[in-house]
Design a protein around this motif. Structure first.
Motif, short mmCIF file in Angstrom:
data_model
loop_
_atom_site.label_atom_id
_atom_site.label_comp_id
_atom_site.label_asym_id
_atom_site.label_seq_id
_atom_site.Cartn_x
_atom_site.Cartn_y
_atom_site.Cartn_z
N LEU A 145 9.09 2.00 -9.84
CA LEU A 145 8.11 1.45 -8.90
C LEU A 145 6.80 1.11 -9.61
CD1 LEU A 145 7.38 0.71 -5.99
CD2 LEU A 145 6.71 3.11 -5.65
N VAL A 146 6.33 2.00 -10.47
CA VAL A 146 5.11 1.75 -11.25
C VAL A 146 5.29 0.51 -12.11
CG1 VAL A 146 3.64 2.63 -13.12
CG2 VAL A 146 4.27 4.13 -11.22
N ALA A 147 6.46 0.37 -12.74
CA ALA A 147 6.72 -0.79 -13.60
C ALA A 147 6.67 -2.09 -12.79
CB ALA A 147 8.07 -0.64 -14.29
N ILE A 148 7.25 -2.08 -11.60
CA ILE A 148 7.24 -3.29 -10.76
C ILE A 148 5.83 -3.62 -10.30
CG2 ILE A 148 7.98 -4.24 -8.53
CD1 ILE A 148 10.66 -2.70 -9.00
N LEU B 185 0.82 -1.20 0.00
CA LEU B 185 0.00 0.00 0.00
C LEU B 185 0.86 1.26 0.00
CD1 LEU B 185 -2.81 -1.15 2.43
CD2 LEU B 185 -3.03 -0.69 -0.02
N ALA B 186 1.97 1.24 0.75
CA ALA B 186 2.89 2.39 0.74
C ALA B 186 3.49 2.58 -0.64
CB ALA B 186 3.99 2.19 1.78
N ALA B 187 3.80 1.47 -1.30
CA ALA B 187 4.36 1.54 -2.66
C ALA B 187 3.32 2.07 -3.63
CB ALA B 187 4.85 0.16 -3.09
N ALA B 188 2.09 1.62 -3.51
CA ALA B 188 1.02 2.11 -4.39
C ALA B 188 0.79 3.60 -4.16
CB ALA B 188 -0.27 1.32 -4.15
N GLN B 189 0.88 4.03 -2.93
CA GLN B 189 0.74 5.46 -2.61
C GLN B 189 1.88 6.26 -3.25
OE1 GLN B 189 -1.73 6.93 -0.64
NE2 GLN B 189 -0.86 8.91 -1.13
N ALA B 190 3.11 5.78 -3.09
CA ALA B 190 4.28 6.48 -3.66
C ALA B 190 4.22 6.50 -5.18
CB ALA B 190 5.57 5.81 -3.18
N ALA B 191 3.64 5.48 -5.76
CA ALA B 191 3.54 5.39 -7.22
C ALA B 191 2.34 6.16 -7.78
CB ALA B 191 3.45 3.92 -7.65
#
Length: 162
Positions: free
Chosen positions: A87-90, A39-45
């Protein structure tokens, strides 16, 4: 990127929603409590809004433990604003732009197209008596439904090749 975000968040949310289809992917992930890094990664992306609506999507959602298994500093580095595209690509590599449940899988390896930008990217999905694997990650919990898709919890973060 919007479909990517929706799919990725959907994975986390569906785990918490169990069989009730009253929560979207993001809500389900928040309720589950084991997808804080995702969720933190989705937020950052910038993908949270995309994962909260739309669909149907299939998300192969890595747990917090899967992210913790990455080399030291990897997650922190990916969360930096200058690494947003990576990050978006991953994250998008973990999302399929259609519903794919375990009952739809034949007893062999198939290749399914992800929504990852930058060309055709496919995941190798294998179903056998031992379970389901996706690009080397084990599905530890399958077919978690949300309002906007289905989530399969995996034990590894899948990193696309360049």
């Amino acid at each position: 990127m919007t479909r990517i975000a929706v799919a990725f968040l959907a994975a986390g949310m569906t785990f918490a929603a169990s069989s009730a289809n009253s929560a979207n992917i993001v809500e389900t992930a928040q309720q589950a409590g084991s997808f804080k890094t995702l969720l933190a990664a989705a937020q950052a992306a910038g993908l949270v809004d995309a994962l909260s609506g739309g669909g149907p999507l299939t998300v192969f959602a890595p747990t917090d433990e899967a992210f913790a298994a990455l080399p030291a500093g990897t997650v922190e580095n990916l969360l930096k604003p200058e690494n947003k595209d990576q990050l978006v690509a991953i994250l998008s590599y973990h999302v399929v732009g259609r519903e794919l449940t375990s009952t739809m899988l034949p007893g062999r390896t198939i290749h399914v197209r992800t929504i990852k930008s930058g060309g055709d990217r496919t995941l190798a999905v294998s179903k056998s008596g031992a379970g389901v694997t996706v690009d080397g990650a084990n599905v530890v919990s399958a077919d978690i439904r949300t309002d906007n898709g289905v989530i399969h919890v995996i034990d590894k973060v899948m990193l696309p090749s360049s």
